[in-house]
Motif scaffolding. Structure first.
Motif, short mmCIF file in Angstrom:
data_model
loop_
_atom_site.label_atom_id
_atom_site.label_comp_id
_atom_site.label_asym_id
_atom_site.label_seq_id
_atom_site.Cartn_x
_atom_site.Cartn_y
_atom_site.Cartn_z
N SER A 56 115.75 2.88 138.34
CA SER A 56 114.36 3.18 138.01
C SER A 56 113.55 1.89 137.92
O SER A 56 114.10 0.78 137.98
N SER A 57 112.26 2.02 137.70
CA SER A 57 111.40 0.85 137.65
C SER A 57 111.37 0.20 136.27
O SER A 57 111.12 -0.99 136.14
N ASP A 58 111.63 1.00 135.23
CA ASP A 58 111.54 0.45 133.87
C ASP A 58 112.66 0.91 132.94
O ASP A 58 112.64 0.59 131.75
N GLY A 59 113.64 1.63 133.46
CA GLY A 59 114.77 2.09 132.64
C GLY A 59 114.48 3.34 131.86
O GLY A 59 115.37 3.85 131.18
N ARG A 60 113.26 3.86 131.96
CA ARG A 60 112.88 5.03 131.18
C ARG A 60 112.56 6.19 132.14
O ARG A 60 111.44 6.32 132.63
N THR A 61 113.57 7.01 132.39
CA THR A 61 113.37 8.22 133.18
C THR A 61 113.91 9.39 132.36
O THR A 61 114.85 9.23 131.57
N ALA A 62 113.32 10.55 132.56
CA ALA A 62 113.74 11.73 131.81
C ALA A 62 115.21 12.06 132.09
O ALA A 62 115.98 12.37 131.18
N ALA A 63 115.61 11.96 133.36
CA ALA A 63 116.96 12.34 133.74
C ALA A 63 118.01 11.44 133.08
O ALA A 63 119.00 11.93 132.53
N SER A 64 117.78 10.12 133.14
CA SER A 64 118.77 9.21 132.56
C SER A 64 118.80 9.32 131.04
O SER A 64 119.88 9.26 130.43
N ALA A 65 117.64 9.51 130.41
CA ALA A 65 117.60 9.64 128.95
C ALA A 65 118.31 10.91 128.49
O ALA A 65 119.09 10.89 127.53
N ILE A 66 118.06 12.01 129.17
CA ILE A 66 118.70 13.27 128.81
C ILE A 66 120.20 13.18 129.02
O ILE A 66 120.99 13.67 128.19
N LEU A 67 120.62 12.55 130.12
CA LEU A 67 122.05 12.39 130.38
C LEU A 67 122.71 11.53 129.31
O LEU A 67 123.80 11.83 128.83
N TYR A 68 122.04 10.44 128.92
CA TYR A 68 122.60 9.59 127.87
C TYR A 68 122.73 10.36 126.56
O TYR A 68 123.74 10.25 125.86
N LEU A 69 121.73 11.16 126.24
CA LEU A 69 121.79 11.97 125.02
C LEU A 69 122.95 12.95 125.08
O LEU A 69 123.65 13.16 124.08
N ALA A 70 123.17 13.54 126.26
CA ALA A 70 124.27 14.50 126.40
C ALA A 70 125.63 13.80 126.24
O ALA A 70 126.54 14.33 125.57
N ILE A 71 125.78 12.62 126.83
CA ILE A 71 127.03 11.88 126.72
C ILE A 71 127.29 11.48 125.28
O ILE A 71 128.39 11.63 124.75
N ALA A 72 126.26 10.96 124.63
CA ALA A 72 126.40 10.51 123.24
C ALA A 72 126.61 11.70 122.30
O ALA A 72 127.49 11.67 121.43
N GLY A 73 125.82 12.74 122.48
CA GLY A 73 125.90 13.89 121.58
C GLY A 73 127.21 14.65 121.68
O GLY A 73 127.69 15.19 120.68
N SER A 74 127.79 14.68 122.87
CA SER A 74 129.05 15.42 123.03
C SER A 74 130.23 14.68 122.42
O SER A 74 131.35 15.18 122.43
N ASP A 75 129.99 13.48 121.85
CA ASP A 75 131.02 12.79 121.08
C ASP A 75 131.46 13.68 119.91
O ASP A 75 132.64 13.70 119.54
N TYR A 76 130.52 14.41 119.34
CA TYR A 76 130.85 15.33 118.25
C TYR A 76 131.54 16.58 118.77
O TYR A 76 132.43 17.13 118.12
#
Length: 205
Positions: A56-76
């Protein structure tokens, strides 16, 4: 065990008592369990996140942020599923902290490239994660498992949360949460080191 205690353990609020014996060193890996499948999906999602965010141009895209949240959240989720199904395994005990470390480091890489968080803080966290992996490996060679404490567990969540927010917004809450996680992570490392040294002294007696 009371119903209240049982529910607290089911949801991970009560982690007293020894870890399941099947997760200990020397036990069979048992890689094909429902919780481990969650871990494999989390692991597979990390390079996809990096591809989306770094492209991406600035590291802030909806797709990457949602995916990161899913990866982090599924730790629980994988831990919850292990408690619900009883499918504890040595593979799960090894896989979960590795995926957590890689998730944090992937977020650090993106935040570093686009300066979404202070680079000096990112460097300290990255060094801490690498040292933790090295210390854990040294402990395993001596037959000692790294026991995750509450400080470390909450620090991981705060760190991942700070990184996720940095992927979404430039507001002050992102670095504030990240700094809280960083301080907790350093404290957890000190506690791990103290516990490990005490265990090694007992082994030498």
């Amino acid at each position: 065990m009371t119903p209240t205690t049982s529910k607290r353990r089911l949801f991970g609020l009560d982690r007293s008592g020894p870890k399941p014996s099947v997760t200990r060193r020397g036990q069979p890996l048992h890689p094909l369990t429902i919780p481990n499948l969650v871990g494999y999906v989390r692991l597979a999602g990390i390079p996809v996140f990096l591809y989306l965010a770094l492209g991406s141009s600035d590291g802030r895209t909806a797709a990457s942020a949602i995916l990161y949240l899913a990866i982090a959240g599924s730790d629980y989720l994988d831990g919850f599923l292990a408690r619900v199904t009883g499918q504890y395994s040595r593979m799960g005990a090894l896989l979960d902290p590795v995926v957590d470390r890689l998730t944090v480091l992937a977020g650090v890489v993106v935040c570093w490239k686009f300066e979404l968080l202070p680079r000096w803080a990112l460097a300290i966290l990255a060094a801490r994660e690498v040292v933790t992996v090295v210390v854990a490996q040294m402990g395993l060679r001596r037959g000692l498992d790294l026991e995750i404490n509450w400080v470390g567990r909450w620090s991981v969540w705060l760190t991942m949360g700070g990184i996720f927010l940095a992927l979404v917004t430039a507001a002050w809450v992102a670095p504030a949460m990240f700094f809280a996680g960083l301080i907790g992570s350093l404290l957890a490392s000190a506690l791990y080191l103290r516990t490990g040294l005490a265990a090694m002294r007992r082994e030498e007696r």
